[in-house]
Every structure is written in C-alpha cells, then in structure tokens.
Write an enzyme that holds these catalytic residues in place. Structure first.
Site, PDB file in Angstrom:
ATOM      1  N   MET A   1     -19.512  19.865  31.735  1.00  0.00           N
ATOM      2  CA  MET A   1     -19.663  18.412  31.688  1.00  0.00           C
ATOM      3  C   MET A   1     -18.919  17.722  32.821  1.00  0.00           C
ATOM      4  SD  MET A   1     -19.707  17.267  27.710  1.00  0.00           S
ATOM      5  CE  MET A   1     -17.987  17.605  27.382  1.00  0.00           C
ATOM      6  N   GLY A   2     -18.296  18.485  33.676  1.00  0.00           N
ATOM      7  CA  GLY A   2     -17.538  17.882  34.757  1.00  0.00           C
ATOM      8  C   GLY A   2     -16.106  18.377  34.767  1.00  0.00           C
TER       9      GLY A   2
ATOM     10  N   HIS B   1     -13.353  23.390  37.086  1.00  0.00           N
ATOM     11  CA  HIS B   1     -12.159  24.234  37.175  1.00  0.00           C
ATOM     12  C   HIS B   1     -12.589  25.685  37.395  1.00  0.00           C
ATOM     13  CE1 HIS B   1     -13.103  25.417  33.086  1.00  0.00           C
ATOM     14  NE2 HIS B   1     -12.911  24.181  32.639  1.00  0.00           N
TER      15      HIS B   1
ATOM     16  N   GLY C   1     -12.837  28.186  35.525  1.00  0.00           N
ATOM     17  CA  GLY C   1     -13.792  28.720  34.564  1.00  0.00           C
ATOM     18  C   GLY C   1     -15.222  28.398  34.945  1.00  0.00           C
ATOM     19  N   HIS C   2     -15.455  27.178  35.426  1.00  0.00           N
ATOM     20  CA  HIS C   2     -16.794  26.799  35.875  1.00  0.00           C
ATOM     21  C   HIS C   2     -17.206  27.596  37.120  1.00  0.00           C
ATOM     22  CE1 HIS C   2     -15.592  22.830  33.869  1.00  0.00           C
ATOM     23  NE2 HIS C   2     -16.498  23.378  33.087  1.00  0.00           N
TER      24      HIS C   2
ATOM     25  N   SER D   1     -11.001  21.983  30.507  1.00  0.00           N
ATOM     26  CA  SER D   1     -10.826  20.666  31.122  1.00  0.00           C
ATOM     27  C   SER D   1      -9.805  19.828  30.370  1.00  0.00           C
ATOM     28  CB  SER D   1     -12.169  19.926  31.165  1.00  0.00           C
ATOM     29  OG  SER D   1     -13.112  20.619  31.952  1.00  0.00           O
TER      30      SER D   1
END
Length: 272
Positions: free
Chosen positions: A1-2, A5, A7-8, A161
C-alpha cells in the site's frame, strides 16, 4: 500500500527471478475500505514521491496508482464487496470486522484492471496470502499466486510499514514476539497442550508489556484445525505494543505422533 521498505523490495526480486523478461508492475494504493476508521487511514504512513524514487532505482517498469475516486466512483456504501468465507472471519478478521472484505474487494478490482500473469505477496501477512490464494482459485482468475519469505531486521523483527510507529523503547522490546512464538512452538511440539501453550505465550507477552495477544496453530494450507492429513502447521501470532499491532508466523512440520493436537489448535483469543 506504500511506504516501500525492504520487504516490498524482496517481492520485486522474487518477480524478476520468476520471469526475468516480464514487465514488473507495482500498485500503490492505500485502500480506505480495509481500515477500521478514518483516523487509522489518515495516519497510515504514506510517502509516494519517495516510493517512486525507490521503485525507479529498482528498475520497476510500471507503477499503478489510482485515486480513491477512480477505485470507488460511487463511494463505499453502494460499492459491491468481495467476501472470502471463513478466512475473512478468523484471527485478524475476528477482531477487525470487514477488513478482509476491503482487501478482497480492492485486489479483485486491481486484478481486473491490471490483468497480471502472476502476483507476489509476502508471507508476513499470511492470512492475507491465504485469502488471495482462495479468492483466485474460487473466482477462476488466470493468475499464479507466489509468495516471498518474511524480511526481518537484524534482531528478528518482521519488517512492516507500521514499525515506524513504535517508540524507541517499544522497538527494543518488539523482537520478543518472534522469540516467544518460537519458544511456544517448541513447547507445542514437545507435548504441551494448546491451552498450556496459550497460557505460556500470554504470560510471556504480558511480562514484556504486550497486550491483545493471540497464539494459534493451524493447518498451513487451509488455516483450519490440524487434521491427520496435515503435513505442515503454521503458528500465527499477534500482539499489541504501544499503538502498533505486530504480526508474525512460522511454518513447521508436524511429527508423526500427534496426541496433543486433537482439537487443541482452534482459534482462541488469549485475551478478551
């Protein structure tokens, strides 16, 4: 969702390994439909320009970032909802009513608009991953659902996040969630009953200052009670520390002797 970090970034890396020649598309959309309140939605960390820079540095081909009006042109009250039975109603769904309906609805719309060949989700939010797999199967989406292992900080805390909301003192305590989960799994496998494991987990969490804690052991595929056919179990834990609810999980093989597994791994809130 933005609020991109590490992990993304691991999801991007998994995508590139899966299909090096494919275009990589990242969606950035903070979905109001899955939040408990407007205050929670407004406070969710957002950093769109920063996210775009990071995605460009990581050679993402496209970013899909629709507005709320584009996603919900008739508002929320009159919008069709997607609901995945059972998975939406247990664990987090038992506490956050309607949360997973919002998740399933927005993902269904994103899948229809983007039409991906495959999607990658992180294993940290394992209940969400299970929900996506079930929805894709039930709705006959021609999409392969892939998963990427949980990325962690050097002290073991699962990256999220929302970790930015931890106070300095709470950040030092937060890794105790993973440590206590693993200690509780060892007790479970050594023959302690689920009730005894839950009590141990709760007492340890309270000792470190956590609240609203939950420890569950379920079949890793169905997220239902472990059965004689189950090969892998998953421990799923959550606990609140300050203003942040932390999640973690671990998949582990089941031993052949399962005398303490009968009806002892049903969802049970360890605090009311």
């Amino acid at each position: 969702m933005g609020k991109i970090h590490r992990g993304h970034i691991s999801l991007l890396e998994k995508s590139k390994l899966e299909s090096p020649e494919s275009s990589i598309i990242v969606s950035i959309f903070v979905n109001p439909l899955q939040f408990d309140s407007k205050a929670d939605y407004d406070s969710y960390p957002k950093s769109f320009e920063r996210d775009l820079r990071i995605l460009e540095e990581n050679k993402v081909d496209f970013v899909f970032s629709p507005s709320v009006d584009e996603m919900y042109p008739c508002g929320f009250d009159e919008h069709t909802l997607v609901s995945v039975p059972y998975i939406s109603e247990i664990l987090i769904g038992k506490v956050r009513k309607g949360h997973f309906n919002g998740v399933a609805t927005v993902l269904g719309k994103l899948f229809n608009m983007v039409k991906p060949d495959f999607v990658v989700f992180g294993e940290k939010d394992y209940q969400q991953l299970a929900l996506v797999r079930k929805m894709v199967y039930d709705m006959n989406y021609d999409i392969e659902v892939l998963s990427s292992s949980t990325e962690r900080e050097s002290d073991g805390l699962a990256i999220s996040s929302r970790n930015v909301f931890l106070s300095e003192e709470d950040r030092k305590i937060a890794p105790k969630l993973k440590e206590t989960m693993e200690s509780t799994i060892l007790k479970f496998l050594s023959g302690f009953t689920f009730e005894e494991c839950t009590k141990f987990f709760r007492e340890e969490m309270r000792k470190f200052g956590f609240s609203d804690d939950n420890f569950s052991v379920l079949d890793s595929v169905s997220l239902k009670e472990i059965s004689p056919r189950s090969e892998l179990a998953i421990a799923m834990v959550s606990a609140r520390l300050g203003r942040v609810t932390l999640l973690d999980n671990k998949i582990f093989p089941l031993p052949e002797k399962r005398s303490n597994f009968s009806k002892n791994n049903l969802l049970k809130r360890s605090s009311k």
